[in-house]
Design a protein around this motif. Structure first.
Motif, PDB file in Angstrom:
ATOM      1  N   GLU A 136       0.841  -1.194   0.000  1.00  0.00           N
ATOM      2  CA  GLU A 136       0.000   0.000   0.000  1.00  0.00           C
ATOM      3  C   GLU A 136       0.875   1.243   0.000  1.00  0.00           C
ATOM      4  O   GLU A 136       1.846   1.346   0.759  1.00  0.00           O
ATOM      5  CB  GLU A 136      -0.921   0.003   1.210  1.00  0.00           C
ATOM      6  CG  GLU A 136      -1.919  -1.134   1.217  1.00  0.00           C
ATOM      7  CD  GLU A 136      -2.899  -1.034   2.364  1.00  0.00           C
ATOM      8  OE1 GLU A 136      -3.810  -0.177   2.300  1.00  0.00           O
ATOM      9  OE2 GLU A 136      -2.753  -1.817   3.331  1.00  0.00           O
ATOM     10  N   GLN A 137       0.489   2.204  -0.838  1.00  0.00           N
ATOM     11  CA  GLN A 137       1.252   3.438  -0.976  1.00  0.00           C
ATOM     12  C   GLN A 137       0.296   4.632  -0.997  1.00  0.00           C
ATOM     13  O   GLN A 137      -0.116   5.078  -2.067  1.00  0.00           O
ATOM     14  CB  GLN A 137       2.094   3.409  -2.249  1.00  0.00           C
ATOM     15  CG  GLN A 137       3.065   2.237  -2.300  1.00  0.00           C
ATOM     16  CD  GLN A 137       3.802   2.154  -3.611  1.00  0.00           C
ATOM     17  OE1 GLN A 137       4.652   3.005  -3.930  1.00  0.00           O
ATOM     18  NE2 GLN A 137       3.504   1.130  -4.396  1.00  0.00           N
ATOM     19  N   PRO A 138      -0.086   5.140   0.169  1.00  0.00           N
ATOM     20  CA  PRO A 138      -1.007   6.279   0.211  1.00  0.00           C
ATOM     21  C   PRO A 138      -0.393   7.520  -0.413  1.00  0.00           C
ATOM     22  O   PRO A 138       0.839   7.658  -0.489  1.00  0.00           O
ATOM     23  CB  PRO A 138      -1.270   6.468   1.704  1.00  0.00           C
ATOM     24  CG  PRO A 138      -0.111   5.804   2.391  1.00  0.00           C
ATOM     25  CD  PRO A 138       0.318   4.678   1.498  1.00  0.00           C
ATOM     26  N   ASP A 139      -1.263   8.425  -0.861  1.00  0.00           N
ATOM     27  CA  ASP A 139      -0.789   9.627  -1.549  1.00  0.00           C
ATOM     28  C   ASP A 139      -0.093  10.610  -0.625  1.00  0.00           C
ATOM     29  O   ASP A 139       0.721  11.425  -1.068  1.00  0.00           O
ATOM     30  CB  ASP A 139      -1.958  10.335  -2.240  1.00  0.00           C
ATOM     31  CG  ASP A 139      -2.437   9.584  -3.466  1.00  0.00           C
ATOM     32  OD1 ASP A 139      -1.632   8.848  -4.048  1.00  0.00           O
ATOM     33  OD2 ASP A 139      -3.613   9.727  -3.833  1.00  0.00           O
ATOM     34  N   ASP A 140      -0.397  10.595   0.696  1.00  0.00           N
ATOM     35  CA  ASP A 140       0.215  11.516   1.654  1.00  0.00           C
ATOM     36  C   ASP A 140       0.066  12.971   1.222  1.00  0.00           C
ATOM     37  O   ASP A 140       1.048  13.728   1.097  1.00  0.00           O
ATOM     38  CB  ASP A 140       1.706  11.183   1.860  1.00  0.00           C
ATOM     39  CG  ASP A 140       1.895   9.831   2.538  1.00  0.00           C
ATOM     40  OD1 ASP A 140       1.009   9.438   3.316  1.00  0.00           O
ATOM     41  OD2 ASP A 140       2.916   9.174   2.275  1.00  0.00           O
ATOM     42  N   ALA A 141      -1.185  13.346   0.942  1.00  0.00           N
ATOM     43  CA  ALA A 141      -1.558  14.724   0.593  1.00  0.00           C
ATOM     44  C   ALA A 141      -1.027  15.160  -0.768  1.00  0.00           C
ATOM     45  O   ALA A 141      -1.143  16.327  -1.134  1.00  0.00           O
ATOM     46  CB  ALA A 141      -1.085  15.708   1.663  1.00  0.00           C
ATOM     47  N   VAL A 142      -0.432  14.241  -1.534  1.00  0.00           N
ATOM     48  CA  VAL A 142       0.016  14.549  -2.898  1.00  0.00           C
ATOM     49  C   VAL A 142      -0.761  13.646  -3.839  1.00  0.00           C
ATOM     50  O   VAL A 142      -0.398  12.484  -4.038  1.00  0.00           O
ATOM     51  CB  VAL A 142       1.531  14.327  -3.069  1.00  0.00           C
ATOM     52  CG1 VAL A 142       1.962  14.722  -4.483  1.00  0.00           C
ATOM     53  CG2 VAL A 142       2.307  15.119  -2.037  1.00  0.00           C
ATOM     54  N   PRO A 143      -1.860  14.159  -4.434  1.00  0.00           N
ATOM     55  CA  PRO A 143      -2.710  13.303  -5.277  1.00  0.00           C
ATOM     56  C   PRO A 143      -1.939  12.686  -6.440  1.00  0.00           C
ATOM     57  O   PRO A 143      -1.111  13.348  -7.079  1.00  0.00           O
ATOM     58  CB  PRO A 143      -3.794  14.268  -5.785  1.00  0.00           C
ATOM     59  CG  PRO A 143      -3.800  15.395  -4.798  1.00  0.00           C
ATOM     60  CD  PRO A 143      -2.380  15.527  -4.324  1.00  0.00           C
ATOM     61  N   ASN A 144      -2.192  11.406  -6.656  1.00  0.00           N
ATOM     62  CA  ASN A 144      -1.623  10.677  -7.795  1.00  0.00           C
ATOM     63  C   ASN A 144      -0.099  10.701  -7.814  1.00  0.00           C
ATOM     64  O   ASN A 144       0.528  10.802  -8.864  1.00  0.00           O
ATOM     65  CB  ASN A 144      -2.186  11.228  -9.104  1.00  0.00           C
ATOM     66  CG  ASN A 144      -3.688  11.111  -9.176  1.00  0.00           C
ATOM     67  OD1 ASN A 144      -4.257  10.079  -8.846  1.00  0.00           O
ATOM     68  ND2 ASN A 144      -4.344  12.188  -9.591  1.00  0.00           N
ATOM     69  N   TYR A 145       0.483  10.641  -6.616  1.00  0.00           N
ATOM     70  CA  TYR A 145       1.940  10.585  -6.534  1.00  0.00           C
ATOM     71  C   TYR A 145       2.422   9.257  -7.123  1.00  0.00           C
ATOM     72  O   TYR A 145       1.842   8.207  -6.859  1.00  0.00           O
ATOM     73  CB  TYR A 145       2.380  10.702  -5.075  1.00  0.00           C
ATOM     74  CG  TYR A 145       3.862  10.861  -4.891  1.00  0.00           C
ATOM     75  CD1 TYR A 145       4.478  12.089  -5.083  1.00  0.00           C
ATOM     76  CD2 TYR A 145       4.665   9.768  -4.538  1.00  0.00           C
ATOM     77  CE1 TYR A 145       5.845  12.240  -4.930  1.00  0.00           C
ATOM     78  CE2 TYR A 145       6.031   9.898  -4.384  1.00  0.00           C
ATOM     79  CZ  TYR A 145       6.609  11.136  -4.587  1.00  0.00           C
ATOM     80  OH  TYR A 145       7.966  11.282  -4.442  1.00  0.00           O
ATOM     81  N   PRO A 146       3.468   9.257  -7.944  1.00  0.00           N
ATOM     82  CA  PRO A 146       3.939   8.014  -8.583  1.00  0.00           C
ATOM     83  C   PRO A 146       4.236   6.915  -7.571  1.00  0.00           C
ATOM     84  O   PRO A 146       4.836   7.157  -6.527  1.00  0.00           O
ATOM     85  CB  PRO A 146       5.207   8.464  -9.316  1.00  0.00           C
ATOM     86  CG  PRO A 146       5.005   9.920  -9.565  1.00  0.00           C
ATOM     87  CD  PRO A 146       4.249  10.437  -8.380  1.00  0.00           C
ATOM     88  N   LYS A 147       3.809   5.710  -7.919  1.00  0.00           N
ATOM     89  CA  LYS A 147       3.987   4.566  -7.026  1.00  0.00           C
ATOM     90  C   LYS A 147       5.156   3.712  -7.492  1.00  0.00           C
ATOM     91  O   LYS A 147       5.420   3.582  -8.682  1.00  0.00           O
ATOM     92  CB  LYS A 147       2.722   3.700  -6.993  1.00  0.00           C
ATOM     93  CG  LYS A 147       1.424   4.476  -6.841  1.00  0.00           C
ATOM     94  CD  LYS A 147       1.354   5.243  -5.554  1.00  0.00           C
ATOM     95  CE  LYS A 147       0.006   5.937  -5.418  1.00  0.00           C
ATOM     96  NZ  LYS A 147      -0.075   6.793  -4.217  1.00  0.00           N
ATOM     97  N   ARG A 148       5.819   3.109  -6.520  1.00  0.00           N
ATOM     98  CA  ARG A 148       6.907   2.191  -6.859  1.00  0.00           C
ATOM     99  C   ARG A 148       6.331   0.800  -7.099  1.00  0.00           C
ATOM    100  O   ARG A 148       5.383   0.375  -6.432  1.00  0.00           O
ATOM    101  CB  ARG A 148       7.970   2.159  -5.765  1.00  0.00           C
ATOM    102  CG  ARG A 148       7.492   1.616  -4.447  1.00  0.00           C
ATOM    103  CD  ARG A 148       8.509   1.868  -3.330  1.00  0.00           C
ATOM    104  NE  ARG A 148       8.019   1.372  -2.049  1.00  0.00           N
ATOM    105  CZ  ARG A 148       8.354   0.223  -1.516  1.00  0.00           C
ATOM    106  NH1 ARG A 148       9.206  -0.577  -2.157  1.00  0.00           N
ATOM    107  NH2 ARG A 148       7.882  -0.167  -0.355  1.00  0.00           N
TER     108      ARG A 148
END
Length: 290
Positions: A136-148
């Motif tokens: 799981e990789q939440p956005d942390d207040a940055v929408p659509n942040y690139p996921k690893r």
């Protein structure tokens, strides 16, 4: 009795057509003056311009409601579908061991499909994730942040990796490999935090002896939870789908084998007769020998 109309000569007909095309006395072209043509063209220009503008406005308003990263309307799939590689027409994998031209297309298709899975490519693009848990990789207040994306290395497929001296995935020796993959579903969490795997068997129990033993790679057909969830191709750029390789070690030759593979995970149904592709895939395998 009415009098017959006076017949016109060919020259008169031509003269009338010339006058219709261009009348120098009234300065009319095709029966209209220049101002009349101008008004008609202006009307259609305004009319079609308005339609084009209305269409563009409608599309713009619609696109404002569409997220480019996640589909707005998703079929709430309880169970994703499965698919095989090589992707044979009609899910029919048929070849003759002694005739390489019948199985070389399968080998080329598998080489092409597995190229992004090369260990060197995975090491350069993807991360070594913690096994046994969701990535799981939440956005942390940055929408659509690139996921690893997590690594799935080709070498995990053992003899079905196509890395041996022959590199024919067993087709040249009559022990073919078929890859099974789970279709991508955004934000899908399978297994309820428990391990999942793919199991394959003859579709009919009485055919199991003819199909013979099967080997699964990774062992037991396991798919690690770290490859889930999937966040979409625009965010999860280098995401590599996990696959399971099935090698048919001793299938009886010159016989049609009907094989079915299922996704085995807690909370997933694969026995819905209304949807024969939910969590399962069935294909035909025939190994001919002269």
């Amino acid at each position: 009795m009415a009098r017959d109309k006076e017949k016109r000569s060919c020259g008169q007909v031509v003269a009338e057509w010339r006058a219709f095309l261009w009348d120098p006395r009234t300065r009319q072209f095709l029966g209209r003056t220049g101002s009349s043509w101008g008004l008609i063209l202006l009307f259609y220009l305004v009319f079609y311009g308005f339609l084009a503008g209305l269409f563009a406005l409608t599309m713009w308003v619609m696109l404002q409601s569409v997220d480019p990263h996640v589909p707005k309307y998703q079929d709430r799939l309880l169970t994703p579908g499965l698919m095989i590689r090589p992707c044979a027409e009609g899910l029919d994998v048929t070849f003759n061991v002694s005739q390489s031209q019948t199985w070389q297309p399968y080998v080329r298709a598998l080489h092409q499909f597995l190229e992004p899975y090369n260990d060197s490519v995975q090491a350069a693009r993807n991360a070594a994730c913690a096994a046994g848990r969701y990535n799981e990789q939440p956005d942390d207040a940055v929408p659509n942040y690139p996921k690893r994306a997590c690594r799935f290395e080709r070498s995990q497929l053992g003899p079905c990796a196509g890395l041996g001296p022959h590199g024919d995935y067993g087709y040249g020796s009559g022990r073919p490999c078929v890859l099974v993959k789970v279709n991508r579903v955004i934000n899908f969490f399978p297994g309820k935090n428990k391990s999942i795997n793919i199991v394959c068997a003859a579709k009919r129990e009485e055919d199991a002896a003819l199909l013979g033993p099967m080997q699964l790679f990774p062992p037991n057909g396991t798919i690690d939870l770290m490859y889930f969830p999937y966040y979409g191709k625009r965010v999860h750029v280098n995401y590599t789908q996990p696959v399971v390789a099935v090698q048919f070690s001793n299938a009886t030759a010159n016989v049609d084998h009907h094989v079915e593979c299922r996704l085995n995970a807690a909370g997933l149904r694969t026995d819905d007769e209304r949807d024969k592709f939910a969590g399962r895939v069935a294909f035909r395998l025939r190994i001919n020998r002269d």
